[in-house]
Design a protein around this motif. Sequence first.
Motif, short mmCIF file in Angstrom:
data_model
loop_
_atom_site.label_atom_id
_atom_site.label_comp_id
_atom_site.label_asym_id
_atom_site.label_seq_id
_atom_site.Cartn_x
_atom_site.Cartn_y
_atom_site.Cartn_z
N GLN A 111 0.82 -1.24 -0.03
CA GLN A 111 0.16 -0.21 -0.02
C GLN A 111 0.92 1.31 -0.04
O GLN A 111 0.51 2.26 -0.67
CB GLN A 111 -0.83 -0.03 1.10
CG GLN A 111 -1.59 1.28 1.31
CD GLN A 111 -3.24 1.22 1.63
OE1 GLN A 111 -3.69 0.03 1.98
NE2 GLN A 111 -4.25 2.13 0.95
N GLN A 112 1.97 1.33 0.57
CA GLN A 112 2.78 2.44 0.78
C GLN A 112 3.45 2.70 -0.62
O GLN A 112 3.52 3.86 -1.04
CB GLN A 112 4.13 2.15 1.68
CG GLN A 112 3.81 2.31 3.18
CD GLN A 112 4.90 1.76 4.02
OE1 GLN A 112 5.92 1.58 3.68
NE2 GLN A 112 4.47 1.61 5.24
N GLN A 113 3.65 1.60 -1.43
CA GLN A 113 4.34 1.92 -2.89
C GLN A 113 2.97 2.23 -3.86
O GLN A 113 3.61 3.31 -4.41
CB GLN A 113 4.82 0.43 -3.23
CG GLN A 113 5.89 -0.29 -2.44
CD GLN A 113 7.00 0.68 -2.46
OE1 GLN A 113 7.69 0.88 -3.51
NE2 GLN A 113 7.54 0.93 -1.38
N ALA A 114 2.18 1.63 -3.49
CA ALA A 114 0.66 2.19 -4.17
C ALA A 114 0.69 3.94 -3.97
O ALA A 114 0.28 4.57 -4.93
CB ALA A 114 -0.37 1.73 -3.93
N TYR A 134 -2.58 7.32 -7.51
CA TYR A 134 -3.61 6.56 -7.93
C TYR A 134 -4.08 7.27 -9.22
O TYR A 134 -4.01 8.43 -9.51
CB TYR A 134 -4.67 6.53 -6.91
CG TYR A 134 -4.30 5.68 -5.68
CD1 TYR A 134 -4.67 4.28 -5.71
CD2 TYR A 134 -3.56 6.32 -4.68
CE1 TYR A 134 -4.16 3.39 -4.46
CE2 TYR A 134 -3.19 5.48 -3.57
CZ TYR A 134 -3.54 4.22 -3.65
OH TYR A 134 -2.86 3.38 -2.45
N PRO A 135 -4.72 6.59 -9.98
CA PRO A 135 -5.03 4.93 -9.94
C PRO A 135 -3.94 4.25 -10.27
O PRO A 135 -2.89 4.68 -10.96
CB PRO A 135 -6.18 4.96 -10.90
CG PRO A 135 -5.96 5.87 -12.18
CD PRO A 135 -5.26 7.05 -11.28
N ASP A 160 -9.61 1.70 -1.14
CA ASP A 160 -10.04 0.37 -1.80
C ASP A 160 -8.89 -0.51 -2.04
O ASP A 160 -9.08 -1.71 -2.38
CB ASP A 160 -10.60 0.87 -3.24
CG ASP A 160 -11.88 1.81 -3.23
OD1 ASP A 160 -12.66 1.58 -2.13
OD2 ASP A 160 -12.20 2.70 -4.05
N PHE A 161 -7.83 -0.09 -1.52
CA PHE A 161 -6.51 -0.92 -1.97
C PHE A 161 -6.44 -2.17 -1.26
O PHE A 161 -6.17 -3.43 -1.81
CB PHE A 161 -5.10 -0.09 -1.61
CG PHE A 161 -4.02 -0.88 -1.98
CD1 PHE A 161 -3.27 -0.62 -3.30
CD2 PHE A 161 -3.22 -1.79 -1.08
CE1 PHE A 161 -2.39 -1.35 -3.66
CE2 PHE A 161 -2.25 -2.36 -1.58
CZ PHE A 161 -1.66 -2.38 -2.82
N ALA A 181 -8.92 -4.40 0.08
CA ALA A 181 -9.76 -5.32 -0.43
C ALA A 181 -9.39 -5.93 -1.92
O ALA A 181 -9.66 -6.79 -2.28
CB ALA A 181 -10.98 -4.63 -0.51
N ALA A 182 -8.98 -4.66 -2.79
CA ALA A 182 -8.62 -5.20 -3.98
C ALA A 182 -7.48 -6.02 -3.99
O ALA A 182 -7.33 -7.04 -4.76
CB ALA A 182 -8.38 -3.94 -4.79
N LEU A 183 -6.48 -5.98 -3.33
CA LEU A 183 -5.26 -6.60 -3.02
C LEU A 183 -5.49 -8.11 -2.48
O LEU A 183 -5.11 -9.02 -3.25
CB LEU A 183 -4.01 -6.06 -1.98
CG LEU A 183 -3.08 -6.79 -1.63
CD1 LEU A 183 -2.11 -6.97 -2.87
CD2 LEU A 183 -2.11 -6.23 -0.58
N LEU A 184 -6.47 -8.27 -1.61
CA LEU A 184 -6.85 -9.40 -1.21
C LEU A 184 -7.60 -10.37 -2.31
O LEU A 184 -7.05 -11.57 -2.38
CB LEU A 184 -7.72 -9.27 -0.03
CG LEU A 184 -8.00 -10.65 0.71
CD1 LEU A 184 -6.95 -11.37 1.14
CD2 LEU A 184 -9.30 -10.34 1.91
N SER A 185 -8.47 -9.80 -2.86
CA SER A 185 -9.28 -10.16 -4.16
C SER A 185 -8.13 -10.83 -5.33
O SER A 185 -8.36 -11.94 -5.69
CB SER A 185 -10.21 -9.22 -4.48
OG SER A 185 -10.99 -10.12 -5.77
#
Length: 672
Positions: A145-148, A153-154, A176-177, A179-183
């Motif tokens: 998430q830190q890298q994102a 964004y996006p 949103d990060f 939940a999107a990462l987990l999926s």
Amino acid sequence: MFKTILIANRGEIACRVAATARKLGMKTIAVYSDADANAKHVTSCDVAVRIGEASVQQSYLKGETILEVAQRFGAQAIHPGYGFLSENETFAQACTHAGVTFIGPPASAIAAMGSKSAAKNLMAQAGVPLVPGYHGENQEPGFLQQQADAIGYPVLIKASAGGGGKGMRVVESPEDFSAALLSCQREAKASFGDERVLIERYLQKPRHIEIQVFADTQGNCIYLFERDCSIQRRHQKVIEEAPAPNMDPEMRLAMGEAAVAAAQAVGYVGAGTVEFIVEPDGRFYFMEMNTRLQVEHPVTEMITGIDLVEWQLLIAAGERLPLTQEQLPMSGHSIEARLYAENAENGFLPSVGRLSHLQLPEHVEFTNGNIRVDGGVRCGDEISPYYDPMIAKLIVWGATREQARFRMQQALAETQITGVHTNVNFLSRLIADDSFAQADLDTGFIERRRDTLFPFGQTRSDHVCAAAVLAVLSEESFSAASQPSRSRASVDPWAIQDGWRLSGVYRRQFIWLDGDTRTQVFYICDTGKERLEFEGCLRDLSWTAQRMPSGACQLTYVLNGVRRTATVQKQGERIDVFVEGTHTVLCLQDPLRQALQGESHLTGGLTAPMPGKIIAVHVKAGQKVKQGDALLVMEAMKMEHAVIAPSEGVVKEVFFSVGEQVSEGVALIGLE
């Protein structure tokens, strides 16, 4: 050259490889799962061997079993097609150790390009331009998430292994990060057995352009020009074309040389594809290299006249590339459309079922013919939930892009498929779209042109409804004609369906439903003269019908002096109508039956939009939910689909648990 090869795949690519091998005088061995026991590719080969159950883990991914079959039947080589084991370095290495040629690149090249992160680091060293992003090994969620956040964004989360749009998510905001990462990780794990991801800046209005490369064992490497694959849904390609529109010679040369540099950096051999993302100003960045033949390779074959599968077999046998870069021809323009069993109007969800009627255009194989069809199914085959739902590929060639586009419209108009939802109507609208005609392309094209590509509330023309009426009448006529002959005295007069009335006038109501659209039509027969009534307007009618081998009906009818031909198929209350290049599905409403059933057909809960497996349940009975909450997640054909709460409420009951298989339309969750 090889005497016998084993084809470790299924569907259209297995059929295609078998045809090319046969042309070169080779014998072929097919492998098949329980679901494919009667598949087209099984009958296309000289020998067919069962390797396991329907799931890919128990059949087409069983590398050891497939290699044993090759050795038992004396195959000198294995062609992996695309997907399954085609980019599996362990399998490629096992083939080498067993003395069986793997028709593809060395295992070392597959390994180098198999990890998107490692591949991008390698490409940076080779001087190939990269999209700004994080491609490292640290997979801790907080660090990612830190890298994102640092990239801005996006961003795009992408599975480090694999391809085909699996394990990819666009994230618009920091909230949103997670939940999107987990999926994304879950989908990557299910598809490739590797949950590692990379993070990249998500480019605005980019094009997806890829370069076909080919290398031999003598160190020669060339590029066979480019393909534009920008038209995508769920990050998976829908339309591909070659050459890319608006591509100038300087840009083609720069991208081609970059692709060759990428291939040479890993010691590549055979057919491969180097994929680039291209910004509107012409800057391009390396995305990934697919170390195999691509689904869209036929468009390259159409503009070059080269059989790429034949080249694969020649190179694998140790021969040099047949042509140098300067000798490569390029002529005209080619477009490919993928025919999928999916519901384009419902989020492109895959569809399963039996192909009860299948009519595809006439084609000429392996030449620059006008229209070509690559398919691996036949009428009566089952589209199962175990494999990719592609039915066939339509490929066209024209002297110009506009001519190729026109021929694709023609090919789609000649395509008729029933038994499953298909994307044929959607493809027809896409090819006819003004922006597509003007080559205004980018990877967000479908969403950008949503209002045009998904028209809402269309009214059905009179001739479509007329054909549906005639579908019912012809079915009744065929049924009556098939009854055994009996004497007039023994015939029940109430069972005769010839429309005779004492008054001389036969008037029959038909109510057609198309989604929320309701159309009423009256069929009238008065002393042999037939007419149809639409909203009080009478139209003269005459018609003939002929039964087709598939069970569908070929109609020729004249409505108010206008002659048309149509193909119709009646299955219960469903009528499939193919007329003037469009496919319409209508439902015959029976008011009496509906009144008798009352409300008993209602499920009282959220239903499954497709057949699949429950992989996550986020709620339990008694839990309060709000509109937009994800209630559970389904998986079908390695694609995830979240079932969302349509409104605020309380969960009354959860009918299924994780791991259970469900059918399309069954109630999943009851809400109050």
